[in-house]
Design a protein around this motif. Sequence first.
Motif, mmCIF file in Angstrom:
data_model
loop_
_atom_site.group_PDB
_atom_site.id
_atom_site.type_symbol
_atom_site.label_atom_id
_atom_site.label_comp_id
_atom_site.label_asym_id
_atom_site.label_seq_id
_atom_site.Cartn_x
_atom_site.Cartn_y
_atom_site.Cartn_z
ATOM 1 N N GLN A 172 0.962 -1.205 -0.094
ATOM 2 C CA GLN A 172 -0.125 0.089 0.042
ATOM 3 C C GLN A 172 0.968 1.337 0.092
ATOM 4 O O GLN A 172 2.128 1.033 0.355
ATOM 5 C CB GLN A 172 -0.762 0.179 1.271
ATOM 6 C CG GLN A 172 -1.401 -1.076 1.882
ATOM 7 C CD GLN A 172 -2.339 -1.045 3.116
ATOM 8 O OE1 GLN A 172 -1.686 -0.776 3.746
ATOM 9 N NE2 GLN A 172 -3.514 -1.153 3.163
ATOM 10 N N GLU B 190 0.949 3.286 2.353
ATOM 11 C CA GLU B 190 1.235 3.227 3.490
ATOM 12 C C GLU B 190 2.371 2.326 3.995
ATOM 13 O O GLU B 190 3.221 2.761 4.980
ATOM 14 C CB GLU B 190 0.149 2.883 4.461
ATOM 15 C CG GLU B 190 -1.092 3.892 4.607
ATOM 16 C CD GLU B 190 -2.272 3.529 3.498
ATOM 17 O OE1 GLU B 190 -2.010 2.702 2.550
ATOM 18 O OE2 GLU B 190 -3.205 3.729 3.455
ATOM 19 N N ARG C 278 -11.288 -5.125 -0.142
ATOM 20 C CA ARG C 278 -11.576 -4.266 1.220
ATOM 21 C C ARG C 278 -12.314 -4.706 2.165
ATOM 22 O O ARG C 278 -13.423 -5.095 1.775
ATOM 23 C CB ARG C 278 -11.616 -2.897 0.514
ATOM 24 C CG ARG C 278 -11.289 -2.138 -0.655
ATOM 25 C CD ARG C 278 -9.529 -2.250 -0.304
ATOM 26 N NE ARG C 278 -9.126 -1.843 -1.589
ATOM 27 C CZ ARG C 278 -8.433 -0.631 -1.745
ATOM 28 N NH1 ARG C 278 -8.093 0.049 -0.594
ATOM 29 N NH2 ARG C 278 -7.815 -0.256 -2.880
HETATM 30 MG MG MG Z 1 -5.737 2.248 1.160
#
Ligand code: MG
Length: 678
Positions: A447, A449, A547
């Motif tokens: 990701q 992140e 998700r």
């Molecule tokens: Mg995301």
Amino acid sequence: MSQDANGSTTTAAPGSDGAGNGDALENLLHENRKFAPTPEFAANAVVGAEVYEEANADRPAFWAKQARELLSWDTDFTEALDWSDPPFAKWFVGGQVNAAYNALDRHVENGLGDRVAIHFEGEPGDTRSYTYAQLTDEVKKAANAFESLGVAKGDRVAVYLPMIPEAVITMLACARIGAVHSVVFGGFSADALRSRIDDAEAKLVVTADGTYRRGKPSPLKPAVDQALSREGHSVRNVVVVKRNGEPVDWHEGRDHWWEDTVGAASGEHTAVGHDAEHPLFILYTSGTTGKPKGILHTTGGYLTQTAYTHKAVFDLHPETDVFWCTADVGWVTGHSYVAYAPLVNGATQVMYEGTPDSPHQGRWWEIVEKYKVSILYTAPTAIRTFMKWGREIPGKYDLSSIRVLGSVGEPINPEAWMWYRDVIGANAGKNGEKKDHPAPIVDTWWQTETGAQMIAPLPGVTATKPGSAQVALPGIAIDVVDEAGESVPDGHGGYLVVREPWPAMLRGIWGDPERFKDTYWSRFEGMYFAGDGAKKDEDGDIWLLGRVDDVMNISGHRLSTTEIESALVSHPWVAEAAVVGASDETTGQAVVAFVILRGDAVNDGDATVAELRNHVGKEIGPIAKPKHILVVPELPKTRSGKIMRRLLKDVAEGREPGDATTLSDPTIMAQIAQSLKK
Ligand code: MG
Ligand code: ATP
């Protein structure tokens, strides 16, 4: 079938872990194919199976070793990891390192100045190649030019450029002087650019007059002018690359041509080390699940993990390989695997400005053939598009140079994986010759992140499985947990988490430490919550299921969007599919599928829908049969090519679609609403 798949286990209420399975995701899809590396590949691979054990023995020590092997430090670090104030990690404490020096100067000092760093291919067919010596020179000039415009260490620079070498030069020049770049995808609007400029308080904007898109000049500078037309911003200067030569408005004193500033600057510039934790960049997430977040990355840990994964996961041999990552620099993949890792590793890479269908649908394969690309890294959305166009197109080119294939960005459906292997990975020449041993595919989960790859096979070690990212990389502690944060047994699904800090982890959300803690660290005590659903198969391999926000609850069964989509895509008529759970009075939620048919498939209305419903029933079971299947011309995707299911869910439930600022084509939602009315 596993015991979950036939629906015989009871599914407990959220929060409980009654049947030992909590309200975990159910395993539906069964994929048994496996492809082991050839002995030749394994024997020549840059990393072998021993790395897992080594990393498990002492994670921080493993990463410290990589940091010292892969990077040149101005000052060595004294501690690998300081985790005394979680979730705020410090990696390589006390170390001083310069990202640009590591990507450039040191290769020249080591005698590799003549190696090509970037083969650039413009959409109109113009080409430029930069050796490491030339690229180093350009970056030094840009660093001097930016400094002369008042940019100092710690200042933020917004980068709004197309896929041209100046994008990489700008990012590395910022890194060299310790300025923090914030790349904004060139396809974003003036508003999106302005909000990102404001959020980071950027002092300088680097842009271009424009670029080329499908054979036509496409402007960029007007969006910058519009973004800055409203007072109250932080920008002092705008540097403009001349790319397509279209006329632009000019703001005297604020705007400067690249060739007049960077072009005229001195090529002497000494890089100094910055603290390992010095901010390197801010980058906003794709916005697939909501409003984009400004993710902050720092220097030492980020460079270590991107360089290590680039070497290990792609089996990089920098002397001979030609690497091509097709991602735009506006996305994290274009940061980690275009601007940083390939250069830090001294590799030769290809950079392409345009779309895959300009001027024809074989453009990518023409590029692979021309530069003898040996490692190709792209996204499932591109692979599905090529499937839709047909295998004859890549079949016309010699792709025999390819020896590793990568995938990133979304779960790759097993069908798309097999096509990638068979049509691209097995191509041994333009006359339909096939390789006995197709190139291995590495599906890489990560990701914005995480900064770098986290879950992926190692091509010389792992027997790969179509559709699965499979194993945590050495030094990365991945787990799948239930609602209560307990590790699920093999054969079960749940939430994907990271249990230990990792070098390239985000250091926060720019200017919002509370949102950082709430978003990622509050769901499970002491673990990073990725927001994705996943399952462990019977071998303990990890499958990404989409998700968590998209998980459906059908009559008490928690089903994954990915598995039903993969079942639909495995039907010969279907090119792409997106599945959502829409609220339903009897079943709680009902499966609603949006499908795009392949070019040669005919839409027979009800008969087509019935055929596809039955196909899903046959592939994974009656519970997964979509209640509604809508044949649509396109799917809503982010600019990075990811399907935005939340917008489809809004449509399926009769709501106004939510935040769509990162949508690639704003008219798609209206087209879909129209097909719903019929
Ligand atoms: Mg995301
Ligand atoms: P936002 O966080 O704003 O909703 P985003 O999550 O799409 O946007 P990115 O950081 O670009 O932003 O994407 C990361 C996500 O992409 C992962 O969380 C995962 O859902 C998906 N993803 C990436 N690679 C893979 C992969 N190999 N397999 C499955 N999913 C993947």
